[in-house]
Motif scaffolding. Structure first.
Motif, PDB file in Angstrom:
ATOM      1  N   ILE A 127       0.851  -1.191   0.000  1.00 47.70           N
ATOM      2  CA  ILE A 127       0.000   0.000   0.000  1.00 47.70           C
ATOM      3  C   ILE A 127       0.887   1.240   0.000  1.00 47.70           C
ATOM      4  O   ILE A 127       1.595   1.513   0.973  1.00 47.70           O
ATOM      5  N   SER A 128       0.861   1.970  -1.090  1.00 52.10           N
ATOM      6  CA  SER A 128       1.691   3.169  -1.225  1.00 52.10           C
ATOM      7  C   SER A 128       1.023   4.363  -0.564  1.00 52.10           C
ATOM      8  O   SER A 128      -0.202   4.391  -0.373  1.00 52.10           O
ATOM      9  N   ALA A 129       1.821   5.360  -0.225  1.00 50.14           N
ATOM     10  CA  ALA A 129       1.275   6.635   0.238  1.00 50.14           C
ATOM     11  C   ALA A 129       0.483   7.277  -0.897  1.00 50.14           C
ATOM     12  O   ALA A 129       0.744   7.025  -2.073  1.00 50.14           O
ATOM     13  N   VAL A 130      -0.493   8.113  -0.540  1.00 49.23           N
ATOM     14  CA  VAL A 130      -1.365   8.709  -1.561  1.00 49.23           C
ATOM     15  C   VAL A 130      -0.547   9.518  -2.565  1.00 49.23           C
ATOM     16  O   VAL A 130      -0.787   9.446  -3.777  1.00 49.23           O
ATOM     17  N   ALA A 131       0.415  10.293  -2.091  1.00 47.74           N
ATOM     18  CA  ALA A 131       1.249  11.083  -3.005  1.00 47.74           C
ATOM     19  C   ALA A 131       1.977  10.178  -3.998  1.00 47.74           C
ATOM     20  O   ALA A 131       2.077  10.488  -5.189  1.00 47.74           O
ATOM     21  N   ASP A 132       2.471   9.048  -3.511  1.00 42.47           N
ATOM     22  CA  ASP A 132       3.161   8.103  -4.387  1.00 42.47           C
ATOM     23  C   ASP A 132       2.191   7.499  -5.395  1.00 42.47           C
ATOM     24  O   ASP A 132       2.545   7.267  -6.562  1.00 42.47           O
ATOM     25  N   ARG A 133       0.976   7.235  -4.958  1.00 41.70           N
ATOM     26  CA  ARG A 133      -0.030   6.684  -5.879  1.00 41.70           C
ATOM     27  C   ARG A 133      -0.338   7.672  -6.999  1.00 41.70           C
ATOM     28  O   ARG A 133      -0.515   7.282  -8.160  1.00 41.70           O
TER      29      ARG A 133
END
Length: 288
Positions: A127-133
């Motif tokens: 599960i990536s951080a939202v910014a990374d997504r």
């Protein structure tokens, strides 16, 4: 399209969203057309498309519309938190980091779930951080039209406007054309075991922009925060659950597709009915 993202506060206006989607769609159509017209073309100057305000607006919309929007990465932030603080300001800051080359993806948060079927085996999701997504989604918007021009038409997994039902329909069609054999195979831990060097070599066949290549590699090497709270480096694989991972897996697996379908291409040993009959008469199986 405005040269910069909308001002801080609230969310992008509907007119901005519509204009962003139209701009990104046009960009994708051009990239796909150029890639299809020249199979040997290596694309440079793509990085500015990745951090373009329109691309980031569309990327955030894709992330916010996903089922995992309510799930936080290692930084604890969810899409709802970013909306509350202001999406335009978030995208402005993210754009500045990507453009300046200071953006660094965080480790993915590992979540282990049991595989269906009661086998006792588990699947490891990242599960990536939202910014990374959002940055991954922006990368995918730029890269997917290029690589889609190269993928075999009989490939259906994780591809736009293709469903499992389309693959089933294709099997039914060939079943009515005299084909009677089906090969059922599985690649063990495919997402976990993809070699980074081989994958990046494959990406470089189409992508020349070093900043885009560095961004792809940064996501591959971002690392994992395990459920036990341990930091683990990622020497192989691309996180199952990452937005760009299915595309990267298809890029890696396209080598297998090309090898298996090579004999059926013009000039191949299985390219004509005459050549196939000749192999059958000689008792020869499928080429390897």
């Amino acid at each position: 399209m405005p040269k910069d993202a909308p001002p801080n506060g609230g969310a992008p206006r509907e007119s901005d969203r519509e204009e962003a989607f139209a701009r990104v769609s046009g960009m994708q159509a051009k990239l796909h057309r150029w890639a299809a017209a020249d199979p040997d073309r290596r694309f440079d100057d793509l990085f500015n498309f990745v951090y373009d305000p329109a691309t980031l607006i569309v990327a955030f919309a894709r992330v916010a519309g996903n089922q995992g929007a309510r799930t936080a990465g290692v930084d604890g932030l969810r899409v709802a938190d970013i909306r509350e603080a202001g999406v335009p300001g978030f995208l402005n800051d993210l754009r500045a980091q990507v453009k300046a080359g200071t953006f660094r993806p965080l480790p993915v948060r590992e979540r282990v779930i049991p595989k269906p079927g009661g086998s006792g085996k588990v699947r490891r999701l990242g599960i990536s951080a939202v910014a990374d997504r959002v940055v991954q989604a922006a990368l995918k918007l730029v890269l997917e039209p290029i690589f889609e021009a190269d993928f075999e038409p009989v490939s259906y997994g994780f591809r736009p406007r293709r469903r499992a039902q389309d693959a089933v329909a294709e099997i039914h069609f060939y079943g009515t054309q005299g084909y009677h054999w089906v090969l059922d195979a599985d690649i063990e831990a495919c997402f976990d075991e993809i070699g980074h060097v081989a994958l990046m070599d494959r990406v470089r066949r189409r992508i020349k922009d070093k900043r885009v290549l560095a961004l792809v590699k940064a996501f591959l090497k971002a690392g994992v925060l395990t459920e036990l709270g341990e930091n683990r480096e990622t020497h192989t694989g691309t996180p199952q659950g990452g937005i760009i991972s299915p595309l990267l897996a298809n890029v890696a697996l396209s080598v297998l597709d090309e090898h298996l379908h090579g004999p059926w291409k013009p000039g191949g040993t299985m390219s004509t009915e005459y050549r196939r009959r000749r192999r059958r008469r000689r008792g020869q199986g499928l080429p390897t």
